[in-house]
Design an enzyme around this catalytic site. Structure first.
Site, short mmCIF file in Angstrom:
data_model
loop_
_atom_site.label_atom_id
_atom_site.label_comp_id
_atom_site.label_asym_id
_atom_site.label_seq_id
_atom_site.Cartn_x
_atom_site.Cartn_y
_atom_site.Cartn_z
N GLU A 117 0.83 -1.22 0.00
CA GLU A 117 0.00 0.00 0.00
C GLU A 117 0.86 1.26 0.00
OE1 GLU A 117 -3.08 -0.14 -0.56
OE2 GLU A 117 -3.96 -1.93 0.37
N HIS A 141 -3.19 2.16 8.33
CA HIS A 141 -4.25 1.39 7.66
C HIS A 141 -4.48 0.08 8.43
CE1 HIS A 141 -6.47 -1.08 4.93
NE2 HIS A 141 -5.44 -1.85 4.63
P1 13P Z 1 0.95 -5.40 3.07
O1 13P Z 1 1.31 -6.69 3.77
O2 13P Z 1 1.62 -5.33 1.71
O3 13P Z 1 1.23 -4.21 3.92
O4 13P Z 1 -0.60 -5.45 2.74
C1 13P Z 1 -1.55 -5.61 3.75
C2 13P Z 1 -2.83 -4.92 3.47
O5 13P Z 1 -3.58 -4.66 4.39
C3 13P Z 1 -3.18 -4.53 2.07
O6 13P Z 1 -4.29 -3.68 2.04
ZN ZN Z 2 -5.53 -3.77 3.84
#
Ligand code: 13P
Ligand code: ZN
Length: 271
Positions: A117, A141
């Protein structure tokens, strides 16, 4: 100074560990980033070992954060492991002077790379930095279950969604008087998701990603985390109330929100 001894890295690890304990990070779900202050980048300069420049992502430009350093979780890393293995679960990147490329400078041990992300994080940092005169430094997030559940039953429109949250618990209007933005389902990790989120982040500190999660911004870890926590708590209350009684006997009214807005100078227009 060792990166892991700095205040910002300690707060980063603490926020990730607390997010895990809240149950918001199944598997590798969620990601966290922090934009270092110039004095913090200088503090750890001796520990940085820059690698090769790589493009940010297809067509992504973030000139507003050119030259900045970010501490960011690694793609595929589990929040449950950040406290135990911070150097593998996170790393520091530097964005080039055009805002079109980055290079890893620390961490990402074992061939790791920044979160998938990254477009959302950098574009949101760029939008919030501009909107807050540089005050905003944290983008977070997560996948909180009650909020995600609500995206299956509430209108996927910012104003209507915000109203439901404001009316669930008095704290919401105080914590996010600017409301939340809402996006329909979009491909995780996509540049489109990053761009659409950044657009909404100009006017909000939180953007709901339907059937996926939420992305929040704040000037401190406490602010970003607390905002996410408040949205998820209101969502939990709404889920419980709707499950018990589809037609609640009482609720927070528009007039109540107006009263709070006047009392606390929130500038909310409940039209
Ligand atoms: P990542 O492991 O690449 O951070 O992705 C996790 C995620 O929540 C994607 O929206
Ligand atoms: Zn996510």
């Amino acid at each position: 100074m060792n990166v892991l001894d700095t205040d910002f890295a300690k707060q980063f690890v603490r926020a990730a560990a607390e997010g895990w304990r809240q149950g918001w990070h199944e598997c590798n779900g969620g990601n966290l980033s922090y934009r270092l202050r110039p004095d913090e980048a200088a503090q750890v300069a001796a520990c940085l070992d820059p690698g090769e420049w790589r493009p940010l992502a297809e067509g992504v430009q973030a000139p507003g954060v050119a030259g900045e350093h970010f501490l960011v979780t690694a793609a595929g890393s589990f929040f449950s492991n950040v406290e135990r293995e911070p150097q593998a679960c996170a790393g520091i990147i530097e964005v080039d002077r055009h805002g079109t490329a980055f290079r890893p400078c620390w961490g990402f041990a074992g061939e790791g790379r920044p979160t998938s992300e990254l477009p959302s994080h950098l574009l949101n940092h760029e939008a919030k930095k501009a909107a807050t005169e540089g005050a905003c430094r944290v983008v977070y997030h997560a996948h909180p279950a009650n909020l995600v559940a609500l995206t299956f039953v509430l209108p996927l429109e910012g104003k209507a969604f915000t109203r439901e949250l404001w009316k669930a618990i008095s704290e919401c209007a105080l914590v996010f008087p600017a409301g939340v933005g809402v996006l329909e389902w979009m491909n995780p990790g996509s540049v489109e998701l990053g761009r659409a989120s950044a657009e909404l982040m100009r006017d909000h500190d939180a953007v709901v990603w339907a059937h996926h999660g939420i992305i929040c911004a704040g000037s401190t870890f406490d602010q970003a985390f607390g905002l996410l926590h408040t949205v998820e708590k209101a969502s939990e209350i709404l889920v419980k109330v709707r499950a018990m009684q589809p037609e609640p006997r009482s609720f927070i009214t528009d007039e109540n929100i107006r009263t709070m807005s006047d009392a606390y100078g929130l500038g909310i227009d409940v039209a």
